[in-house]
Design a protein around this motif. Sequence first.
Motif, short mmCIF file in Angstrom:
data_model
loop_
_atom_site.label_atom_id
_atom_site.label_comp_id
_atom_site.label_asym_id
_atom_site.label_seq_id
_atom_site.Cartn_x
_atom_site.Cartn_y
_atom_site.Cartn_z
N ARG A 1 31.18 -26.37 -54.54
CA ARG A 1 30.65 -27.48 -53.74
C ARG A 1 29.45 -26.95 -52.95
O ARG A 1 29.30 -25.75 -52.76
CB ARG A 1 31.73 -28.02 -52.78
CG ARG A 1 32.31 -26.97 -51.86
CD ARG A 1 33.30 -27.59 -50.87
NE ARG A 1 34.05 -26.58 -50.14
CZ ARG A 1 33.59 -25.86 -49.15
NH1 ARG A 1 32.33 -26.00 -48.76
NH2 ARG A 1 34.35 -24.98 -48.53
N PRO A 2 28.57 -27.86 -52.47
CA PRO A 2 27.40 -27.40 -51.71
C PRO A 2 27.82 -26.65 -50.45
O PRO A 2 28.81 -26.99 -49.81
CB PRO A 2 26.69 -28.72 -51.37
CG PRO A 2 27.20 -29.72 -52.34
CD PRO A 2 28.61 -29.31 -52.65
N ARG A 3 27.05 -25.63 -50.13
CA ARG A 3 27.34 -24.88 -48.90
C ARG A 3 26.90 -25.71 -47.69
O ARG A 3 25.90 -26.42 -47.72
CB ARG A 3 26.63 -23.53 -48.93
CG ARG A 3 27.20 -22.60 -50.00
CD ARG A 3 26.42 -21.30 -50.08
NE ARG A 3 26.53 -20.51 -48.87
CZ ARG A 3 27.54 -19.68 -48.62
NH1 ARG A 3 28.55 -19.57 -49.49
NH2 ARG A 3 27.58 -18.98 -47.51
#
Length: 434
Positions: A8-10
């Motif tokens: 998932r996006p940081r």
Amino acid sequence: MNTYVLDRPRERAVLIGLCSPPEIPRQQVEEYLSELAFLADTAGADVLDTIIQERKLRDPAHYIGKGKVDELTGYIREEQIDIVIVDDDLSPGQARNLERAFECKVIDRTGLILQIFAIRAKSARAKMQVELAQLEYMLPRLSGQWTHLSKQKGGIGTKGPGETQIETDRRLVRNRISWLKKKLRDVSLQHSTQTQGRRSIPGVALVGYTNAGKSTLMNALCPEAGAFAENRLFATLDTKTRRLELKINKLVLLSDTVGFIRKLPHNLVESFKSTLDEVLQADFLLHVIDVSHPGFEEQMQVVRLTLKEIGVQHDNIIEVFNKIDALDDTAVLRELRTSYPDAVFISAARGINLSSLKEKVGDHLAKDFRERKIRTHVSNYKLIGYLYEHAEVIEKHYLDEEIELTYRVHKNSIKHIDAHINAFREMEHAAADI
């Protein structure tokens, strides 16, 4: 700092801490926030900034002062911060007030560590332990928390029961907690039964601050161990045990355990007590210390206090200073050797001084060996062969048609060895009667 890749996006994070000199100096809080940044990176966040406020007491409503809250609000919106992480435990009210002001997620150090444990948990047992700790942490925070959780689409602080328990009430959460505690007791009992046979072999447990190099040492001593080792906090959650042969018929069971950390959440300590049974049942411990860390002495104290908290009451501990190859100043190493004359200084990654460590473990083990004698007929080759295979035979004398063996055996193995000796003798008598 290495980037930990998740699916998932940081998230963009800001860290907040409080200092109150001279009791809590700014330098100490900076070290704490540096560790918190490592934790945040492990959980999947990029730290954009760290904020330290100096004040004598925490603000009961917001943790930091209202003026600092107003100052940060604009910055958080402008930089599109996803999450604010506070280094101390927040009360439910403080977390709620900060979230309203910042309009983003706010979690404390405990919540962050619980998130990392949720990411790291692989076995069913570890997952249950983490869920139990999460639910006990969340129970007093249910009020007012569901609103923002229902709007979240993932990220730090949402891994685990929060995603599936949004519509539950306290009664359902308490029921789940009770069920998990019962299930973990059953699993612990089953594990105890399965490992009962190990009791005759002396056990050694690796303990230490997280990221001290325990798993790397486990792999270096037992190449077949395959323990997960990475420059990450809490790389190991599940205890892994392997046989380590020191000399002929001198072996130990070496166990790698979960790392400790300052301000380790009490709920986690309680939940993982069954996993830490290996530590309590070990004959002695190897305390692995990252000597290259500037705060290693404080880390040593954290480990000692945590061991005391989980019930370790003995001093059968060998201090193992790891990562000596990362020390730039050799004078520091000389001073440490003087201060800790009984310690072992190694580099697990480069295999430096591992033979000295094995020798030290063997010497420590020898204290629990008992010397015994036995006399039997020279034709009783099964009994003689068994003793040579499972004990350390140090002397033998032939007396007519008999042989007298002097052997050493670990105190844990005496009952086991005696049972086999009696069985062999009964077989010998039965054969003689025929």
